[in-house]
Scaffold this motif. Structure first.
Motif: not given
Length: 261
Positions: A39-41, A228-235, A237-242
Motif C-alpha cells: 500500500d505504501w508503494v 484503522g489506527l492511522e499509522v504511517s504505512r512507511l513507519y 513497514s519499517l517496524i515490521l522489517i525490524a
C-alpha cells in the motif's frame, strides 16, 4: 557410495525451512508487511496498482531465481522472497479487484481457482505438494508460484471480509483479524488432534495467515474513520522489517528434510 536413488533423494536437504511455531510468527509478520509495504508503494507514493505490481513482479522473479540458484537454505533469502510474494500478492489483488473492477468476490473466486490449478499441476508433475519435498528446481518453481497465488488469495479474502467497498462484507478490520485468527486456531487444532493430511493443513494455515496479515496491516495504516489506527504505512513497514529481522536472527531455523505424510 549410496546406490539407492530413493534413499539418496530422502537425504537431500530442502531450501525451505522446517515448519515450527517460529515459522508462523515470522510468516504473519511478513504478510502484514506485504500489506503495508504494498500500500505504501501503490497509494502513498501514488504509483498505482499496475506499476506497483510490475515493480514487485521484477523483485519477485529476481529473488526466486536467487533462491533456486542457492546451494543451501538461507533464512534471509527465503524470507525476503516470502515478503516479495506478499507485496506482489497485495498489489495484484488490489489491481484486479479495484482497477479491473471484478470486485472482491470475483477476485477470490479467480485466484482460488488459480491456486487449486497450481497445486493440481504440481501434484501431477511431482507426486507431492509437501513442503519438505521441495528439493528440485521444478518443485521450487511450483512452490513459489503456489505461494504467490496463496498470498494473492489471502489479500482478496481479507479485503472481502473487512472492506465495505467493491462487494466487501464490511465486517471491519478488527473482526476480520479475529475471524482469520480463529480460523488458524481451528486448523492448528485439526493438525494436532485429527488424522487429516498434514500437507493440507499446512496449505490451509498458509493461506489463512495472509488475510490475517492483510487485516492487521489495514488495521495499522487505515484512517481512524475507517476503523484503522492511522499509522504511517512507511513507519509501519519499517517496524515490521525490524521485527522480522530480529526474529530471523533469534529464532532457530533449519531446512526441511522429510516429506509430510
Amino acid at each position: 557410495m549410496n546406490s539407492n536413488p530413493s534413499q539418496t533423494r530422502a537425504n537431500i536437504v530442502s531450501k525451505v525451512p522446517q515448519i515450527t511455531l517460529g515459522f508462523w510468527v515470522i510468516k504473519i509478520a511478513a504478510t502484514t508487511l506485504g500489506e503495508t509495504g504494498g500500500d505504501w508503494v501503490t497509494m502513498s507514493l501514488k504509483l498505482g496498482y499496475l506499476i506497483g505490481s510490475a515493480i514487485f513482479a521484477v523483485i519477485f522473479i529476481g529473488l526466486v531465481a536467487a533462491q533456486i540458484r542457492a546451494e543451501r537454505f538461507s533464512p534471509v533469502l527465503y524470507w525476503a522472497t516470502i515478503v516479495a510474494t506478499t507485496t506482489l500478492g497485495t498489489t495484484m489483488a488490489d489491481f484486479f479487484d479495484r482497477s479491473v473492477g471484478i470486485g472482491y468476490p470475483g477476485g477470490v473466486v479467480i485466484v482460488f481457482a488459480l491456486l487449486l490449478a497450481s497445486l493440481g499441476v504440481w501434484y501431477k508433475s511431482e507426486g507431492s505438494v509437501a513442503v519438505q519435498s521441495v528439493t528440485t528446481t521444478k518443485a521450487e518453481w511450483f512452490y513459489w508460484v503456489t505461494i504467490l497465488f496463496s498470498q494473492t488469495l489471502g489479500t482478496a479474502l481479507g479485503d472481502w471480509v473487512a472492506g465495505s467497498d467493491e462487494g466487501g462484507l464490511g465486517l471491519g478490520y478488527e473482526y476480520g483479524a479475529l475471524i482469520f485468527g480463529a480460523g488458524l486456531l481451528i486448523v492448528a487444532a485439526l493438525y494436532y488432534w485429527s488424522r487429516l493430511s498434514r500437507t493440507a493443513m499446512f496449505w490451509a494455515a498458509f493461506i489463512l495467515t495472509r488475510p490475517l496479515g492483510a487485516t492487521l496491516g489495514d488495521l495499522l495504516d487505515k484512517p481512524v474513520s475507517q476503523g484503522g489506527l492511522e499509522v504511517s504505512r512507511l513507519y509501519a513497514s519499517l517496524i515490521l522489517i525490524a521485527f522480522m529481522a530480529v526474529c530471523v536472527v533469534l529464532i532457530p531455523q533449519r531446512p526441511a528434510r522429510q516429506a509430510m505424510q
